[in-house]
Enzyme design. Sequence first.
Site, PDB file in Angstrom:
ATOM      1  N   HIS A  39      36.337  43.167  43.175  1.00 38.54           N
ATOM      2  CA  HIS A  39      36.874  42.432  44.326  1.00 38.54           C
ATOM      3  C   HIS A  39      36.105  42.670  45.634  1.00 38.54           C
ATOM      4  CE1 HIS A  39      39.912  41.602  41.452  1.00 38.54           C
ATOM      5  NE2 HIS A  39      40.682  42.639  41.674  1.00 38.54           N
TER       6      HIS A  39
ATOM      7  N   ARG B 185      45.905  54.470  48.819  1.00 38.41           N
ATOM      8  CA  ARG B 185      46.470  54.166  50.133  1.00 38.41           C
ATOM      9  C   ARG B 185      47.056  55.452  50.686  1.00 38.41           C
ATOM     10  NH1 ARG B 185      49.599  48.657  48.256  1.00 38.41           N
ATOM     11  NH2 ARG B 185      47.787  47.261  48.270  1.00 38.41           N
TER      12      ARG B 185
ATOM     13  N   TYR C 268      54.848  47.171  38.984  1.00 37.23           N
ATOM     14  CA  TYR C 268      55.339  45.796  38.984  1.00 37.23           C
ATOM     15  C   TYR C 268      55.667  45.410  37.553  1.00 37.23           C
ATOM     16  CZ  TYR C 268      50.585  44.753  37.412  1.00 37.23           C
ATOM     17  OH  TYR C 268      49.406  44.742  36.716  1.00 37.23           O
TER      18      TYR C 268
ATOM     19  N   SER D 209      47.247  47.676  35.115  1.00 41.23           N
ATOM     20  CA  SER D 209      47.949  48.949  35.301  1.00 41.23           C
ATOM     21  C   SER D 209      49.354  48.924  34.724  1.00 41.23           C
ATOM     22  CB  SER D 209      48.005  49.307  36.788  1.00 41.23           C
ATOM     23  OG  SER D 209      48.805  48.389  37.507  1.00 41.23           O
TER      24      SER D 209
ATOM     25  N   ASP E 104      40.893  36.711  38.761  1.00 37.27           N
ATOM     26  CA  ASP E 104      41.959  37.709  38.894  1.00 37.27           C
ATOM     27  C   ASP E 104      43.301  37.146  38.417  1.00 37.27           C
ATOM     28  OD1 ASP E 104      43.009  40.244  39.460  1.00 37.27           O
ATOM     29  OD2 ASP E 104      43.482  39.732  41.530  1.00 37.27           O
TER      30      ASP E 104
ATOM     31  N   ARG F 129      37.553  51.066  32.919  1.00 39.80           N
ATOM     32  CA  ARG F 129      37.913  50.892  34.324  1.00 39.80           C
ATOM     33  C   ARG F 129      38.433  52.197  34.906  1.00 39.80           C
ATOM     34  NH1 ARG F 129      42.448  46.848  37.118  1.00 39.80           N
ATOM     35  NH2 ARG F 129      41.112  46.148  38.820  1.00 39.80           N
TER      36      ARG F 129
ATOM     37  N   HIS G 102      37.211  38.331  35.419  1.00 40.10           N
ATOM     38  CA  HIS G 102      38.323  39.216  35.778  1.00 40.10           C
ATOM     39  C   HIS G 102      39.645  38.489  35.592  1.00 40.10           C
ATOM     40  CE1 HIS G 102      39.419  43.032  37.967  1.00 40.10           C
ATOM     41  NE2 HIS G 102      40.586  42.398  37.941  1.00 40.10           N
ATOM     42  N   CYS G 103      40.343  38.828  34.509  1.00 39.26           N
ATOM     43  CA  CYS G 103      41.686  38.302  34.284  1.00 39.26           C
ATOM     44  C   CYS G 103      42.510  39.381  33.603  1.00 39.26           C
ATOM     45  CB  CYS G 103      41.652  37.041  33.425  1.00 39.26           C
ATOM     46  SG  CYS G 103      41.401  37.386  31.660  1.00 39.26           S
ATOM     47  N   HIS G 104      43.799  39.129  33.455  1.00 37.48           N
ATOM     48  CA  HIS G 104      44.705  40.037  32.762  1.00 37.48           C
ATOM     49  C   HIS G 104      45.595  39.212  31.836  1.00 37.48           C
ATOM     50  CE1 HIS G 104      43.576  42.924  35.888  1.00 37.48           C
ATOM     51  NE2 HIS G 104      43.911  42.013  36.785  1.00 37.48           N
TER      52      HIS G 104
END
Length: 283
Positions: free
Chosen positions: A169, A113, A32, A60, A236, A107, A14-16
């Site tokens: 996660h 939230r 962001y 994202s 991550d 994904r 898991h990386c970006h």
Amino acid sequence: MSGRETPPGATDCHCHIFGPAAKFPYAEPRSYTPEDETLEDYLALLDRLGLDRGVIVQPSAYDRDNACTLDALRRAPERLRGIAVVGAEATADTLRAMHRDGIRGLRANEYRRDGQAAYHGGVRLAEIEPFVPLMAELGWHLQLWIDARHLPEIEPRLAKLPVRIVVDHMGRMHHSHGINDPGFQALLRGVGEGRYMAKLSGTYRLGATAPDYLEAKPFHDVLVAANPDALVWGTDWPHPRPEGGRPDAARLLRVFLDWTTDPVLRRKILTDTPARLYGFPGV
């Protein structure tokens, strides 16, 4: 870390990759704006950590524009695989071309939230479901970004999917809800029964405290006890939009190794299961 403690073929699942922004501009709107964290930066990180392979997850900040991720895969095909984000705009030909470039899954963003999307960008499960037959044909999996407390709400839909389901996660809910939370228990049962897989990543995203992240250890431990063959691990990196300070990837690996001392388990989680899931050659 002094010396290499990871097995051959060890994989960061898991990386970006971000940027250069001048070449790969970010989506509007977005939640962001990252600094450039390029393929070269990431490959250097893998070398420092003693990791041979990596899996790039479409972030994202790029929404459905997978150009940056695909560019990285094409430039380092021996070491990298990827997870894409696509919606109704994609075609079967699009997905087949992505497969040739090293994409091995899609994904779905179900992370909410107060009932609202926590991040701009991303695609919900409903947009991915029409692609599931082709995903199964290609050997792809569904990577699910969700707060585990909400997992029971969509389990009936997930049960109908003929592809592997990999939960990000460790279920990404705050550690204060505890391992007995009904949603986490649903994840744990699914992992134990082989219906789900989980990433032992994002300890800091559970609200655990650096540098030892001990509040996250019970979640790690029960998942490993439930089914170590259904688990992978990831950094991550570069930790976009962290809750609190930006963690250190070397420290996150150190924590995983300290919590997972059995070399057989380390090899399963770091090498063998990633090789099967992402189609890397055997070691």
